[in-house]
Design a protein around this motif. Structure first.
Motif, PDB file in Angstrom:
ATOM      1  N   TYR A   1     -83.377  52.393 -30.424  1.00 22.36           N
ATOM      2  CA  TYR A   1     -83.499  52.941 -31.788  1.00 22.36           C
ATOM      3  C   TYR A   1     -83.324  51.845 -32.839  1.00 22.36           C
ATOM      4  O   TYR A   1     -84.030  51.836 -33.860  1.00 22.36           O
ATOM      5  CB  TYR A   1     -82.480  54.053 -32.011  1.00 22.36           C
ATOM      6  CG  TYR A   1     -82.905  55.396 -31.473  1.00 22.36           C
ATOM      7  CD1 TYR A   1     -83.892  56.134 -32.104  1.00 22.36           C
ATOM      8  CD2 TYR A   1     -82.315  55.930 -30.329  1.00 22.36           C
ATOM      9  CE1 TYR A   1     -84.293  57.375 -31.615  1.00 22.36           C
ATOM     10  CE2 TYR A   1     -82.704  57.167 -29.828  1.00 22.36           C
ATOM     11  CZ  TYR A   1     -83.703  57.887 -30.475  1.00 22.36           C
ATOM     12  OH  TYR A   1     -84.104  59.103 -29.987  1.00 22.36           O
TER      13      TYR A   1
ATOM     14  N   ILE B   1     -81.181  62.811 -34.416  1.00 21.45           N
ATOM     15  CA  ILE B   1     -82.336  62.667 -33.522  1.00 21.45           C
ATOM     16  C   ILE B   1     -83.405  63.681 -33.892  1.00 21.45           C
ATOM     17  O   ILE B   1     -84.610  63.360 -33.934  1.00 21.45           O
ATOM     18  CB  ILE B   1     -81.908  62.823 -32.046  1.00 21.45           C
ATOM     19  CG1 ILE B   1     -81.091  61.599 -31.606  1.00 21.45           C
ATOM     20  CG2 ILE B   1     -83.124  63.005 -31.140  1.00 21.45           C
ATOM     21  CD1 ILE B   1     -80.510  61.711 -30.211  1.00 21.45           C
TER      22      ILE B   1
ATOM     23  N   SER C   1     -85.296  62.404 -36.713  1.00 16.91           N
ATOM     24  CA  SER C   1     -86.211  61.308 -36.353  1.00 16.91           C
ATOM     25  C   SER C   1     -87.479  61.813 -35.681  1.00 16.91           C
ATOM     26  O   SER C   1     -88.514  61.120 -35.680  1.00 16.91           O
ATOM     27  CB  SER C   1     -85.505  60.318 -35.422  1.00 16.91           C
ATOM     28  OG  SER C   1     -85.402  60.831 -34.101  1.00 16.91           O
TER      29      SER C   1
ATOM     30  N   ASN D   1     -86.488  49.739 -33.085  1.00 14.57           N
ATOM     31  CA  ASN D   1     -87.523  50.480 -33.823  1.00 14.57           C
ATOM     32  C   ASN D   1     -87.221  50.516 -35.317  1.00 14.57           C
ATOM     33  O   ASN D   1     -88.130  50.446 -36.148  1.00 14.57           O
ATOM     34  CB  ASN D   1     -87.641  51.899 -33.281  1.00 14.57           C
ATOM     35  CG  ASN D   1     -88.248  51.944 -31.886  1.00 14.57           C
ATOM     36  OD1 ASN D   1     -88.987  51.033 -31.501  1.00 14.57           O
ATOM     37  ND2 ASN D   1     -87.944  52.977 -31.125  1.00 14.57           N
ATOM     38  N   SER D   2     -85.942  50.599 -35.648  1.00 15.39           N
ATOM     39  CA  SER D   2     -85.553  50.596 -37.063  1.00 15.39           C
ATOM     40  C   SER D   2     -85.891  49.263 -37.716  1.00 15.39           C
ATOM     41  O   SER D   2     -86.485  49.212 -38.793  1.00 15.39           O
ATOM     42  CB  SER D   2     -84.046  50.873 -37.190  1.00 15.39           C
ATOM     43  OG  SER D   2     -83.617  50.702 -38.523  1.00 15.39           O
TER      44      SER D   2
ATOM     45  N   LEU E   1     -83.364  55.981 -37.964  1.00 12.29           N
ATOM     46  CA  LEU E   1     -83.285  55.355 -36.643  1.00 12.29           C
ATOM     47  C   LEU E   1     -82.039  54.484 -36.520  1.00 12.29           C
ATOM     48  O   LEU E   1     -81.407  54.437 -35.456  1.00 12.29           O
ATOM     49  CB  LEU E   1     -84.537  54.512 -36.391  1.00 12.29           C
ATOM     50  CG  LEU E   1     -85.858  55.297 -36.363  1.00 12.29           C
ATOM     51  CD1 LEU E   1     -87.039  54.341 -36.258  1.00 12.29           C
ATOM     52  CD2 LEU E   1     -85.884  56.291 -35.205  1.00 12.29           C
TER      53      LEU E   1
ATOM     54  N   LYS F   1     -79.980  53.041 -25.235  1.00 17.04           N
ATOM     55  CA  LYS F   1     -80.667  53.950 -26.159  1.00 17.04           C
ATOM     56  C   LYS F   1     -80.460  53.486 -27.594  1.00 17.04           C
ATOM     57  O   LYS F   1     -81.396  53.499 -28.409  1.00 17.04           O
ATOM     58  CB  LYS F   1     -80.122  55.366 -25.970  1.00 17.04           C
ATOM     59  CG  LYS F   1     -81.093  56.457 -26.388  1.00 17.04           C
ATOM     60  CD  LYS F   1     -82.254  56.520 -25.417  1.00 17.04           C
ATOM     61  CE  LYS F   1     -83.235  57.618 -25.824  1.00 17.04           C
ATOM     62  NZ  LYS F   1     -84.482  57.536 -25.052  1.00 17.04           N
TER      63      LYS F   1
ATOM     64  N   ARG G   1     -88.836  60.567 -40.342  1.00 14.53           N
ATOM     65  CA  ARG G   1     -88.548  59.365 -39.561  1.00 14.53           C
ATOM     66  C   ARG G   1     -88.684  58.124 -40.437  1.00 14.53           C
ATOM     67  O   ARG G   1     -89.752  57.836 -40.984  1.00 14.53           O
ATOM     68  CB  ARG G   1     -89.526  59.292 -38.385  1.00 14.53           C
ATOM     69  CG  ARG G   1     -89.299  58.146 -37.403  1.00 14.53           C
ATOM     70  CD  ARG G   1     -90.390  58.177 -36.337  1.00 14.53           C
ATOM     71  NE  ARG G   1     -90.268  57.094 -35.385  1.00 14.53           N
ATOM     72  CZ  ARG G   1     -89.556  57.145 -34.255  1.00 14.53           C
ATOM     73  NH1 ARG G   1     -88.890  58.252 -33.962  1.00 14.53           N
ATOM     74  NH2 ARG G   1     -89.503  56.131 -33.433  1.00 14.53           N
TER      75      ARG G   1
ATOM     76  N   ILE H   1     -78.997  56.677 -35.882  1.00 15.46           N
ATOM     77  CA  ILE H   1     -78.950  57.088 -34.469  1.00 15.46           C
ATOM     78  C   ILE H   1     -78.372  55.963 -33.622  1.00 15.46           C
ATOM     79  O   ILE H   1     -77.501  56.189 -32.767  1.00 15.46           O
ATOM     80  CB  ILE H   1     -80.358  57.469 -33.963  1.00 15.46           C
ATOM     81  CG1 ILE H   1     -80.881  58.702 -34.696  1.00 15.46           C
ATOM     82  CG2 ILE H   1     -80.318  57.743 -32.447  1.00 15.46           C
ATOM     83  CD1 ILE H   1     -82.321  59.028 -34.376  1.00 15.46           C
ATOM     84  N   ALA H   2     -78.858  54.736 -33.849  1.00 19.22           N
ATOM     85  CA  ALA H   2     -78.363  53.588 -33.085  1.00 19.22           C
ATOM     86  C   ALA H   2     -76.865  53.402 -33.293  1.00 19.22           C
ATOM     87  O   ALA H   2     -76.110  53.196 -32.329  1.00 19.22           O
ATOM     88  CB  ALA H   2     -79.113  52.321 -33.510  1.00 19.22           C
TER      89      ALA H   2
END
Length: 412
Positions: free
Chosen positions: A283, A224, A227, A286-287, A238, A279, A233, A241-242
């Motif tokens: 992520y 995180i 990112s 967004n990725s 991302l 959450k 980033r 993270i997911a």
């Protein structure tokens, strides 16, 4: 305020990392042994003082100031003290007080942590050394804790840490972000380390601890942090993270009351952390919005982990088979292939999956291969299935793992 020892241990692990990183940035990585000694002395001084007097108003500032003074005292004892101080006076003037600048310096502290992450994952450093150094310098693990994580011994880990430090010093690897030309490649190296640390936590080699929350949570924290830096980033950051969020969402349901690891089918889904799932979805979305034409390993693994947070269905396994097939085409990982074949059995049946498994021998004699064979024969030939199960149990090196295998076998 009196000293809460749990708070103290958590505080020290975090601040140990931050202080060590900043002092290395200021005085140079070649001073890391002196810096680690100074930080340890500051920790001892903090424990003794705070136990008697309670927490100071600004614990971070207190321990940083003590560590800074101790490293200066240690450097005073070295031959080239004046040259070292002269070289660094513009960066770290003697009147620098952390108490006054801690909040405004927080962003630069995070940058320093990320820069150190790039240092320990430098391609000149062997991967085994990288992961050990990441645990020591960036996660604050002791040598004995690192030895447990890697199912190794203290002497081996000490050698890895020593040799890794020597490479950084000899090759003059700076504590800085890499240049733009090499940035993408170096980000990949950083992610491999973070993924490895997460994996070591998710399925540990330890005899009695089959997973470690601390490793998974720290891997998530660092990813995180990565990112949040615009230079770092990207879609893979991302996606990682997911991936970690989806797996961590099921942590509380992975253990039975008897302390055994539970398979996905036996977990209490009411214990799954839906906030963490949400959450992870954020992520992952967004990725995927980065617009890559071909999904990366991290994105495919995150999509697979997302499906494992959903209810059981035929459609789910059809989707998993597609994703595992794409992932295997991408990386040719034998373990991914086993998961692909398992998904195939759920979609097309055991006979089809057995034909596919017969084609693969890349893993040789392997616990997970035998477990898959046992699963694929259980309905049609229980005697043969039991032979494969016994073979898998013999290949296991953990009592808890064997209990997990037997419990899962009974519920297949």
């Amino acid at each position: 305020m009196s000293l809460d020892e749990k708070y103290f241990n958590e505080f020290i692990r975090k601040e140990n990392v931050r202080i060590t990183t900043i002092l290395c940035k200021v005085y140079g990585f070649e001073k890391i042994d002196l810096i680690e000694d100074a930080v340890q002395e500051a920790i001892v001084a903090a424990f003794q003082s705070w136990k008697l007097r309670g927490l100071p108003e600004n614990p971070e500032g207190w321990i940083y100031k003590v560590a800074k003074n101790k490293i200066i005292n240690l450097i005073n004892k070295e031959k080239h003290r004046q040259r070292i101080l002269e070289k660094n006076k513009s960066i770290f003037p003697s009147d620098y007080l952390l108490e006054a600048k801690w909040e405004t310096e927080r962003k630069s502290i995070d940058d320093s942590l990320l820069q150190m992450l790039f240092v320990v994952s430098h391609p000149l450093i062997p991967v085994d050394y990288q992961s050990a150094m990441a645990l020591k310098i960036l996660l604050g693990f002791s040598v004995s804790e690192i030895a447990e994580v890697f199912f190794s011994n203290v002497e081996t880990i000490q050698k890895r840490l020593y040799r890794g430090k020597q490479i950084i010093i000899e090759k003059k690897i700076p504590i800085a972000f890499p240049d733009q030309m090499n940035f993408s490649e170096r980000i990949d190296s950083v992610l491999k380390i973070l993924y490895l640390l997460f994996s070591k936590g998710y399925y540990s080699n330890q005899v009695e601890n089959l997973f470690r929350k601390d490793l998974m949570q720290e891997s998530l924290r660092l990813t995180i942090l990565l990112s949040e830096n615009e230079r770092c980033r990207n879609a893979n950051v991302l996606a990682l993270i997911a991936l970690i969020c989806f797996h961590c969402s099921r942590l509380e349901s992975r253990l039975s009351d008897e302390g055994q690891i539970l398979s996905w089918l036996r977990q209490n889904k009411n214990l799954w952390d839906q906030t963490m799932v949400s959450k992870g979805k954020e992520y992952l979305t967004n990725s995927l919005n980065f617009g890559n034409q071909i999904y990366s390993d991290y994105q495919l693994e995150a999509l697979i982990a997302l499906l494992h947070t959903e209810d059981e269905s035929k459609k789910k396994w059809e989707d998993l088979l597609i994703l595992y097939s794409k992932l295997y085409d991408l990386n040719q990982n034998p373990s991914v292939n086993l998961n692909r074949i398992y998904a195939m059995s759920c979609v097309f049946g055991n006979p089809t999956a057995r034909v596919e498994l017969e084609k693969t021998n890349s893993l040789g004699k392997n616990l997970f291969v035998d477990l898959l064979w046992a699963k694929l024969w259980k309905e049609e030939d229980e005697i043969r299935a039991k032979q494969f199960l016994d073979s898998a149990l013999n290949l296991s090196n953990s009592i808890n793992e064997r209990k997990m295998i037997l419990a899962n076998w009974a519920n297949l």
